[in-house]
Design a protein around this motif. Structure first.
Motif, mmCIF file in Angstrom:
data_model
loop_
_atom_site.group_PDB
_atom_site.id
_atom_site.type_symbol
_atom_site.label_atom_id
_atom_site.label_comp_id
_atom_site.label_asym_id
_atom_site.label_seq_id
_atom_site.Cartn_x
_atom_site.Cartn_y
_atom_site.Cartn_z
ATOM 1 N N VAL A 37 0.839 -1.201 0.000
ATOM 2 C CA VAL A 37 0.000 0.000 0.000
ATOM 3 C C VAL A 37 0.874 1.250 0.000
ATOM 4 O O VAL A 37 0.632 2.193 -0.758
ATOM 5 N N VAL A 38 1.914 1.244 0.808
ATOM 6 C CA VAL A 38 2.821 2.394 0.869
ATOM 7 C C VAL A 38 3.469 2.631 -0.495
ATOM 8 O O VAL A 38 3.514 3.764 -0.992
ATOM 9 N N SER A 39 3.941 1.571 -1.131
ATOM 10 C CA SER A 39 4.601 1.715 -2.434
ATOM 11 C C SER A 39 3.638 2.167 -3.522
ATOM 12 O O SER A 39 3.969 3.040 -4.323
ATOM 13 N N VAL A 40 2.455 1.566 -3.548
ATOM 14 C CA VAL A 40 1.468 1.958 -4.563
ATOM 15 C C VAL A 40 1.042 3.407 -4.358
ATOM 16 O O VAL A 40 0.928 4.172 -5.325
ATOM 17 N N ASN A 41 0.830 3.808 -3.126
ATOM 18 C CA ASN A 41 0.465 5.201 -2.851
ATOM 19 C C ASN A 41 1.553 6.145 -3.358
ATOM 20 O O ASN A 41 1.252 7.179 -3.961
ATOM 21 N N LYS A 42 2.791 5.809 -3.131
ATOM 22 C CA LYS A 42 3.911 6.660 -3.539
ATOM 23 C C LYS A 42 4.078 6.653 -5.060
ATOM 24 O O LYS A 42 4.178 7.706 -5.680
ATOM 25 N N ASP A 43 4.073 5.461 -5.657
ATOM 26 C CA ASP A 43 4.381 5.337 -7.081
ATOM 27 C C ASP A 43 3.229 5.751 -7.995
ATOM 28 O O ASP A 43 3.464 6.205 -9.113
ATOM 29 N N LEU A 44 1.998 5.576 -7.534
ATOM 30 C CA LEU A 44 0.836 5.961 -8.351
ATOM 31 C C LEU A 44 0.153 7.228 -7.835
ATOM 32 O O LEU A 44 -0.882 7.626 -8.359
ATOM 33 N N LYS A 45 0.719 7.792 -6.791
ATOM 34 C CA LYS A 45 0.151 9.012 -6.194
ATOM 35 C C LYS A 45 -1.307 8.797 -5.784
ATOM 36 O O LYS A 45 -2.206 9.526 -6.165
ATOM 37 N N ARG A 46 -1.512 7.757 -5.003
ATOM 38 C CA ARG A 46 -2.832 7.421 -4.467
ATOM 39 C C ARG A 46 -2.857 7.740 -2.981
ATOM 40 O O ARG A 46 -1.854 8.095 -2.395
ATOM 41 N N GLY A 47 -4.011 7.522 -2.372
ATOM 42 C CA GLY A 47 -4.154 7.774 -0.950
ATOM 43 C C GLY A 47 -4.884 6.653 -0.238
ATOM 44 O O GLY A 47 -5.717 6.912 0.619
#
Length: 144
Positions: A37-47
């Motif tokens: 979740v942390v990586s996807v939030n960072k790499d895809l600019k999600r929340g």
């Protein structure tokens, strides 16, 4: 989408169907999902946030779910690699058991999943730099 659904998907993906002696327990897989979740939030600019009930807020999009699973698989493979790092080789007479190569196989599997993850991120976020900043080499003592 709940974390328990993702755990089930992870187990299917890396073929961990033995309920009596799973390679990783649910707590370890939850940790893999947390890190994903942390990586996807960072790499895809999600929340995305995992709420106390084990669900996602906002709801996890299907494409993001697949990307998140890829990174969770990377983490899970690295966990199994660490777990198998203490495996042994044993021989007695004509019988031999060698489990020392298992960590290398799990590392290779993790590298494959990481490459798939990075490709998926690049396709969805053209600004993604792969986690490695641009570096300009500096050679000391040259006038150039």
């Amino acid at each position: 989408m709940a974390v328990t659904d993702l755990i089930r998907s992870l187990r299917l993906e890396y073929h961990d169907s033995d309920e009596a002696t799973p390679l990783l327990d649910d707590e370890q897989l939850e940790r893999a999902i947390d890190r994903a979740v942390v990586s996807v939030n960072k790499d895809l600019k999600r929340g995305y946030v995992i709420d106390e009930g084990g669900g996602f807020s906002p709801n996890l999009e299907d494409d993001d779910r697949e990307v998140l699973l890829l990174f969770a698989l990377v983490v899970a493979c690295r966990m199994v690699q660490a777990k198998t790092a203490r495996n042994f080789s044993f021989s007695s007479g004509d019988k031999k058991v060698d489990k020392t190569k298992q960590p290398a196989y799990w590392a290779e599997l993790a590298r494959g999943y990481l490459a798939q993850y990075q490709q998926a991120i690049r396709e969805r976020n053209p600004e993604y730099g792969g986690g490695v900043p641009d570096v300009t080499p500096l050679i000391y003592g040259s006038d150039a």
